[in-house]
Design a protein around this motif. Structure first.
Motif, PDB file in Angstrom:
ATOM      1  N   TYR A   1       0.829  -1.204   0.000  1.00 27.55           N
ATOM      2  CA  TYR A   1       0.000   0.000   0.000  1.00 27.55           C
ATOM      3  C   TYR A   1       0.867   1.259   0.000  1.00 27.55           C
ATOM      4  CZ  TYR A   1      -3.985   2.975   1.368  1.00 27.55           C
ATOM      5  OH  TYR A   1      -4.963   3.934   1.421  1.00 27.55           O
ATOM      6  N   MET A   2       1.953   1.244   0.770  1.00 27.30           N
ATOM      7  CA  MET A   2       2.833   2.402   0.846  1.00 27.30           C
ATOM      8  C   MET A   2       3.568   2.632  -0.468  1.00 27.30           C
ATOM      9  SD  MET A   2       3.896   4.979   2.582  1.00 27.30           S
ATOM     10  CE  MET A   2       3.584   4.756   4.331  1.00 27.30           C
ATOM     11  N   GLU A   3       3.961   1.567  -1.136  1.00 21.58           N
ATOM     12  CA  GLU A   3       4.684   1.704  -2.402  1.00 21.58           C
ATOM     13  C   GLU A   3       3.837   2.375  -3.474  1.00 21.58           C
ATOM     14  OE1 GLU A   3       5.958  -2.227  -3.324  1.00 21.58           O
ATOM     15  OE2 GLU A   3       7.818  -2.070  -2.146  1.00 21.58           O
ATOM     16  N   GLU A   4       2.521   2.304  -3.340  1.00 24.37           N
ATOM     17  CA  GLU A   4       1.627   2.934  -4.305  1.00 24.37           C
ATOM     18  C   GLU A   4       1.450   4.427  -4.047  1.00 24.37           C
ATOM     19  OE1 GLU A   4      -1.968   0.765  -3.961  1.00 24.37           O
ATOM     20  OE2 GLU A   4      -1.203  -1.041  -4.940  1.00 24.37           O
ATOM     21  N   ALA A   5       1.945   4.922  -2.903  1.00 16.84           N
ATOM     22  CA  ALA A   5       1.797   6.334  -2.564  1.00 16.84           C
ATOM     23  C   ALA A   5       2.671   7.195  -3.464  1.00 16.84           C
ATOM     24  CB  ALA A   5       2.159   6.567  -1.102  1.00 16.84           C
ATOM     25  N   GLN A   6       2.254   8.435  -3.646  1.00 17.82           N
ATOM     26  CA  GLN A   6       3.028   9.368  -4.468  1.00 17.82           C
ATOM     27  C   GLN A   6       4.353   9.701  -3.797  1.00 17.82           C
ATOM     28  OE1 GLN A   6       0.839  12.910  -5.406  1.00 17.82           O
ATOM     29  NE2 GLN A   6       2.383  13.703  -6.820  1.00 17.82           N
ATOM     30  N   ASN A   7       4.340   9.800  -2.485  1.00 19.48           N
ATOM     31  CA  ASN A   7       5.550  10.092  -1.713  1.00 19.48           C
ATOM     32  C   ASN A   7       5.670   9.088  -0.573  1.00 19.48           C
ATOM     33  OD1 ASN A   7       6.261  12.796  -3.024  1.00 19.48           O
ATOM     34  ND2 ASN A   7       4.159  13.158  -2.327  1.00 19.48           N
ATOM     35  N   PRO A   8       6.097   7.869  -0.868  1.00 18.18           N
ATOM     36  CA  PRO A   8       6.128   6.816   0.153  1.00 18.18           C
ATOM     37  C   PRO A   8       7.146   7.077   1.250  1.00 18.18           C
ATOM     38  CG  PRO A   8       7.199   6.075  -1.865  1.00 18.18           C
ATOM     39  CD  PRO A   8       6.574   7.391  -2.181  1.00 18.18           C
ATOM     40  N   ASP A   9       6.813   6.591   2.440  1.00 19.61           N
ATOM     41  CA  ASP A   9       7.721   6.625   3.581  1.00 19.61           C
ATOM     42  C   ASP A   9       7.694   5.226   4.180  1.00 19.61           C
ATOM     43  OD1 ASP A   9       9.012   6.881   6.026  1.00 19.61           O
ATOM     44  OD2 ASP A   9       8.322   8.935   6.339  1.00 19.61           O
ATOM     45  N   THR A  10       8.710   4.437   3.903  1.00 20.76           N
ATOM     46  CA  THR A  10       8.710   3.024   4.287  1.00 20.76           C
ATOM     47  C   THR A  10       8.838   2.798   5.794  1.00 20.76           C
ATOM     48  OG1 THR A  10      11.103   2.942   3.861  1.00 20.76           O
ATOM     49  CG2 THR A  10       9.629   2.289   2.060  1.00 20.76           C
ATOM     50  N   ASP A  11       9.114   3.859   6.559  1.00 19.34           N
ATOM     51  CA  ASP A  11       9.207   3.717   8.013  1.00 19.34           C
ATOM     52  C   ASP A  11       7.857   3.931   8.697  1.00 19.34           C
ATOM     53  OD1 ASP A  11      11.934   3.204   7.953  1.00 19.34           O
ATOM     54  OD2 ASP A  11      12.445   5.338   7.999  1.00 19.34           O
ATOM     55  N   MET A  12       6.809   4.186   7.904  1.00 17.23           N
ATOM     56  CA  MET A  12       5.498   4.471   8.465  1.00 17.23           C
ATOM     57  C   MET A  12       4.452   3.528   7.877  1.00 17.23           C
ATOM     58  SD  MET A  12       5.597   8.653   8.487  1.00 17.23           S
ATOM     59  CE  MET A  12       4.508   8.790   9.902  1.00 17.23           C
TER      60      MET A  12
ATOM     61  N   TYR B   1       0.343  11.760  10.025  1.00 19.45           N
ATOM     62  CA  TYR B   1       1.315  12.466   9.194  1.00 19.45           C
ATOM     63  C   TYR B   1       0.854  12.482   7.737  1.00 19.45           C
ATOM     64  CZ  TYR B   1       4.347  12.070  13.249  1.00 19.45           C
ATOM     65  OH  TYR B   1       4.881  12.165  14.510  1.00 19.45           O
ATOM     66  N   ARG B   2       1.188  13.570   7.060  1.00 21.22           N
ATOM     67  CA  ARG B   2       0.873  13.738   5.640  1.00 21.22           C
ATOM     68  C   ARG B   2       2.126  13.433   4.833  1.00 21.22           C
ATOM     69  NH1 ARG B   2      -0.753  19.598   3.241  1.00 21.22           N
ATOM     70  NH2 ARG B   2      -1.329  19.009   1.097  1.00 21.22           N
ATOM     71  N   LEU B   3       1.980  12.612   3.791  1.00 20.47           N
ATOM     72  CA  LEU B   3       3.117  12.216   2.969  1.00 20.47           C
ATOM     73  C   LEU B   3       3.381  13.276   1.904  1.00 20.47           C
ATOM     74  CD1 LEU B   3       2.218   8.434   2.535  1.00 20.47           C
ATOM     75  CD2 LEU B   3       3.829   9.463   4.151  1.00 20.47           C
ATOM     76  N   LEU B   4       4.471  14.011   2.072  1.00 27.16           N
ATOM     77  CA  LEU B   4       4.827  15.116   1.178  1.00 27.16           C
ATOM     78  C   LEU B   4       6.135  14.821   0.458  1.00 27.16           C
ATOM     79  CD1 LEU B   4       3.981  18.070   3.614  1.00 27.16           C
ATOM     80  CD2 LEU B   4       2.576  17.189   1.739  1.00 27.16           C
ATOM     81  N   PRO B   5       6.439  15.544  -0.635  1.00 28.32           N
ATOM     82  CA  PRO B   5       7.680  15.297  -1.382  1.00 28.32           C
ATOM     83  C   PRO B   5       8.932  15.449  -0.529  1.00 28.32           C
ATOM     84  CG  PRO B   5       6.185  16.648  -2.673  1.00 28.32           C
ATOM     85  CD  PRO B   5       5.580  16.530  -1.308  1.00 28.32           C
ATOM     86  N   GLY B   6       8.915  16.385   0.423  1.00 26.00           N
ATOM     87  CA  GLY B   6      10.086  16.619   1.254  1.00 26.00           C
ATOM     88  C   GLY B   6      10.147  15.764   2.496  1.00 26.00           C
TER      89      GLY B   6
ATOM     90  N   TYR C   1      -7.112  18.317   1.146  1.00 29.97           N
ATOM     91  CA  TYR C   1      -6.134  19.215   0.567  1.00 29.97           C
ATOM     92  C   TYR C   1      -6.213  19.140  -0.958  1.00 29.97           C
ATOM     93  CZ  TYR C   1      -4.080  19.093   5.257  1.00 29.97           C
ATOM     94  OH  TYR C   1      -3.872  19.170   6.601  1.00 29.97           O
ATOM     95  N   GLU C   2      -5.758  20.199  -1.611  1.00 33.73           N
ATOM     96  CA  GLU C   2      -5.781  20.199  -3.086  1.00 33.73           C
ATOM     97  C   GLU C   2      -4.797  19.178  -3.635  1.00 33.73           C
ATOM     98  OE1 GLU C   2      -5.257  23.306  -6.855  1.00 33.73           O
ATOM     99  OE2 GLU C   2      -5.073  24.029  -4.784  1.00 33.73           O
ATOM    100  N   HIS C   3      -3.669  19.033  -2.978  1.00 27.63           N
ATOM    101  CA  HIS C   3      -2.652  18.062  -3.405  1.00 27.63           C
ATOM    102  C   HIS C   3      -2.186  17.254  -2.185  1.00 27.63           C
ATOM    103  CE1 HIS C   3      -2.471  20.127  -7.246  1.00 27.63           C
ATOM    104  NE2 HIS C   3      -2.242  21.275  -6.613  1.00 27.63           N
ATOM    105  N   TYR C   4      -1.567  16.118  -2.476  1.00 26.95           N
ATOM    106  CA  TYR C   4      -0.936  15.279  -1.452  1.00 26.95           C
ATOM    107  C   TYR C   4      -1.931  14.890  -0.350  1.00 26.95           C
ATOM    108  CZ  TYR C   4       2.985  17.479  -3.843  1.00 26.95           C
ATOM    109  OH  TYR C   4       3.837  17.964  -4.804  1.00 26.95           O
ATOM    110  N   ARG C   5      -2.945  14.133  -0.737  1.00 24.71           N
ATOM    111  CA  ARG C   5      -3.949  13.661   0.224  1.00 24.71           C
ATOM    112  C   ARG C   5      -3.671  12.208   0.607  1.00 24.71           C
ATOM    113  NH1 ARG C   5      -8.016  16.505  -3.140  1.00 24.71           N
ATOM    114  NH2 ARG C   5      -8.609  14.475  -4.017  1.00 24.71           N
ATOM    115  N   GLU C   6      -2.437  11.926   0.990  1.00 27.27           N
ATOM    116  CA  GLU C   6      -2.048  10.594   1.453  1.00 27.27           C
ATOM    117  C   GLU C   6      -1.454  10.720   2.850  1.00 27.27           C
ATOM    118  OE1 GLU C   6      -1.069   8.527  -2.872  1.00 27.27           O
ATOM    119  OE2 GLU C   6       0.525   9.544  -1.762  1.00 27.27           O
ATOM    120  N   PHE C   7      -1.822   9.783   3.733  1.00 28.90           N
ATOM    121  CA  PHE C   7      -1.501   9.932   5.150  1.00 28.90           C
ATOM    122  C   PHE C   7      -0.906   8.640   5.713  1.00 28.90           C
ATOM    123  CE2 PHE C   7      -5.017  12.596   3.916  1.00 28.90           C
ATOM    124  CZ  PHE C   7      -4.638  13.848   4.369  1.00 28.90           C
ATOM    125  N   ALA C   8      -0.275   8.777   6.871  1.00 31.16           N
ATOM    126  CA  ALA C   8       0.368   7.620   7.500  1.00 31.16           C
ATOM    127  C   ALA C   8       0.476   7.855   9.000  1.00 31.16           C
ATOM    128  CB  ALA C   8       1.746   7.385   6.893  1.00 31.16           C
TER     129      ALA C   8
END
Length: 223
Positions: free
Chosen positions: A125-136, A155-160, A177-184
């Protein structure tokens, strides 16, 4: 539902109940690909031979499946209830076959502990995110909103990198949000996620929450 789903690589979860305690069902969960399940269903579909009908005046009747299929919609709407009829010997054979079928699939399957399966599903599921964070652990938007309202950290998954969401965001904007609506959530907050899941499953199963005994008999304050 299995026949109509067109998602590529879709999976199905089969639950085999072994016991029931305090309104909860316990048993084994088998994950399989939907194509395998669909083919098995198509080869072992149980067809009704007729329909049992009850009219609004209490009159009961039966009709063959061919007659049922030719009845007008207004005739069916006039019924109080109806149900399909199956040959008892076919039902017994069908139940016996699928009971054994589950055991056969279980013997061929890889066994996972709950926490290991949770980890595997999260990785996919995380790998499908636009900005994955494998520690979450990635969670859907609706779950993120509920957890924030419960006071958990989301937490919100952002490019940075991941950014903690202010609890007020669940109320003011509903996390739309308008962009980056993925959470962890972090591994440390999985307990809060488990409690949310437990409450939702209890609600679906009609299990009412138990009152805290320390709160149940607390006297009302004087005014």
């Amino acid at each position: 539902m299995a026949a109509m789903t067109e998602y590529p690589g879709a999976r199905a979860f089969l639950f085999h109940t072994e016991r029931k305690e305090a309104g909860r069902l316990y048993g084994d969960v088998l994950m399989t690909d939907l194509d395998t399940l669909r083919q098995d269903i198509e080869r072992n579909t149980l067809y009704p031979y007729g329909v049992s009908m009850e009219y609004r005046d209490g009159t009961k009747a039966e009709a063959g499946i061919e007659k049922w299929e030719t009845m007008e919609l207004c005739e069916k709407d006039a019924l109080k209830t109806w149900r399909y009829l199956y040959a008892p010997e076919q039902v017994t054979e069908w139940q016996y076959r699928y009971s054994n079928r589950f055991s056969q699939w279980k013997e061929q399957a890889f066994s996972y502990m709950p926490q290991d399966l949770e980890e595997r599903l999260n990785v996919e599921y995380m790998e499908e995110a636009q900005n994955p964070d494998t520690d979450m652990y990635r969670i859907p938007l609706g779950t993120a909103k509920r957890m924030l309202l419960d006071g958990a950290s989301v937490y919100r998954l952002l490019p940075g990198g991941s950014e903690k969401v202010a609890p007020i965001a669940a109320v003011t904007a509903g996390l739309w949000y308008e962009h980056y609506r993925e959470f962890a959530v972090t591994p440390e907050d999985l307990g809060a996620l488990d409690r949310l899941v437990r409450r939702e499953t209890d609600r679906l199963m009609g299990i009412r929450p138990q009152l805290d005994k320390s709160q149940e008999r607390r006297p009302f304050p004087e005014r």
